[in-house]
Design an enzyme around this catalytic site. Sequence first.
Site, short mmCIF file in Angstrom:
data_model
loop_
_atom_site.label_atom_id
_atom_site.label_comp_id
_atom_site.label_asym_id
_atom_site.label_seq_id
_atom_site.Cartn_x
_atom_site.Cartn_y
_atom_site.Cartn_z
N GLY A 29 0.84 -1.20 0.00
CA GLY A 29 0.00 0.00 0.00
C GLY A 29 0.87 1.25 0.00
O GLY A 29 2.10 1.18 0.12
N SER A 30 0.19 2.40 -0.10
CA SER A 30 0.93 3.66 -0.28
C SER A 30 1.70 4.10 0.97
O SER A 30 2.68 4.82 0.87
CB SER A 30 -0.05 4.77 -0.70
OG SER A 30 -1.02 4.94 0.32
N THR A 31 1.29 3.64 2.15
CA THR A 31 2.03 4.01 3.36
C THR A 31 3.23 3.08 3.54
O THR A 31 4.36 3.53 3.75
CB THR A 31 1.12 3.97 4.60
OG1 THR A 31 -0.11 4.65 4.29
CG2 THR A 31 1.78 4.60 5.81
N GLY A 86 0.45 -0.87 6.42
CA GLY A 86 -0.59 0.14 6.59
C GLY A 86 -1.91 -0.50 7.01
O GLY A 86 -1.98 -1.69 7.27
N GLU A 107 -0.82 -10.63 3.49
CA GLU A 107 -0.54 -9.74 4.63
C GLU A 107 -0.88 -10.46 5.94
O GLU A 107 -0.09 -10.48 6.88
CB GLU A 107 -1.36 -8.45 4.53
CG GLU A 107 -0.89 -7.52 3.43
CD GLU A 107 -1.82 -6.35 3.23
OE1 GLU A 107 -2.99 -6.42 3.67
OE2 GLU A 107 -1.38 -5.36 2.63
O1 DER Z 1 -4.62 -3.16 1.24
C1 DER Z 1 -3.97 -3.11 2.30
O2 DER Z 1 -4.09 -3.98 3.21
C2 DER Z 1 -3.14 -1.88 2.60
O3 DER Z 1 -2.17 -2.14 3.58
C3 DER Z 1 -4.12 -0.84 3.11
O4 DER Z 1 -4.76 -1.36 4.19
C4 DER Z 1 -3.45 0.47 3.44
O5 DER Z 1 -3.13 1.07 2.24
P1 DER Z 1 -2.72 2.62 2.19
O6 DER Z 1 -1.51 2.74 3.09
O7 DER Z 1 -2.40 2.84 0.74
O8 DER Z 1 -3.90 3.41 2.68
#
Ligand code: DER
Length: 235
Positions: A29-31, A86, A107
Site C-alpha cells: 500500500g501507499s504508506t 498500513g 498480509e
Molecule cells: O490493502 C492493504 O491492506 C493496505 O495495507 C491498506 O490497508 C493500506 O493502504 P494505504 O496505506 O495505501 O492506505
Amino acid sequence: LTQEDLKKIAAYKAVEFVRSGMVIGLGTGSTAKHAVDRIGELLRLGELHDIVGIPTSKKTHEQALSLGIPLSDLDSHPTLHLAIDGADEVDPHLNLVKGRGGSLLREKMIEAACEKFIVIVDESKRVKHLGGSGLAMPVEIVPFCWKNTAKRLLQLFNDSGCDAKLRTCGEKAEPFVTDNGNYIIDLFFEKDIGDLQAASDAILRIPSVVEHGMFLDMATTLIVAGKKGVEVINK
Ligand code: DER
C-alpha cells in the site's frame, strides 16, 4: 503537511524499530511503500545490514527487488521479528480493516507470523468502530460460484444493512484477481460491524471464503502521523 507527508512520517518512524539482522514482513500500500523505500535506503547507506524481507504482495516483492532488499518467504522463515504495514481503518483496540489494496491474505499470513506488527497510518484512518467509515471490508473468496458466496455473506449481515459487491477492475469491469488467483467481495456496512469476533467467525465458516480484511488482536504497535505530530501507541 499533505496526507502523503503524514504517511511518510509514520513509515520512517516505524523503520526506526528495524535492527540489523531482522527478518521483516514488508507491507503493501501507499504508506508501507515509504517504509520499504526507507529500509532500502538504509541498507544502501550501510546503516542497516543483514535484513531479510518477506513481501506481502507481488507488488511489494517487485519494489523490494528494485531496492536490492534481500528477500525470502514464510517457508524459509516461519516466524519473523517484525512486520510494518498500513491499514484502512484502526479502532481504539488496534483492530484493523485491511485489504483495500487486495493483498489481505498474504498480509495476514505474514503478519500473523510476526513477534511485533507495527501499523503505520495517517490520522484519517482512525475510527471508533470498524466498518463505520462506509468503506469496503474485503473478503477474499474462491471464484467458483461467487454469486452464491455473495448471497451467503449478505445473509450473515442482512439485519445490519450490509451491501456486498464483487471487486472489479479495468474499463471492462473484469473481476479483480488477487495474487493468489482469488476474487474479492467487498462488504459495505451502513453502521459499524458490531461484534468483530462473531462477524469474523461467521464469515470464515462460509466454505468458499478464504480470508477477510479484519485483523483482530494482531497489531502490537500503532504509529499515527497527524497535524500535531507522530504518535507511537503500544497495545
Ligand atoms: O490493502 C492493504 O491492506 C493496505 O495495507 C491498506 O490497508 C493500506 O493502504 P494505504 O496505506 O495505501 O492506505
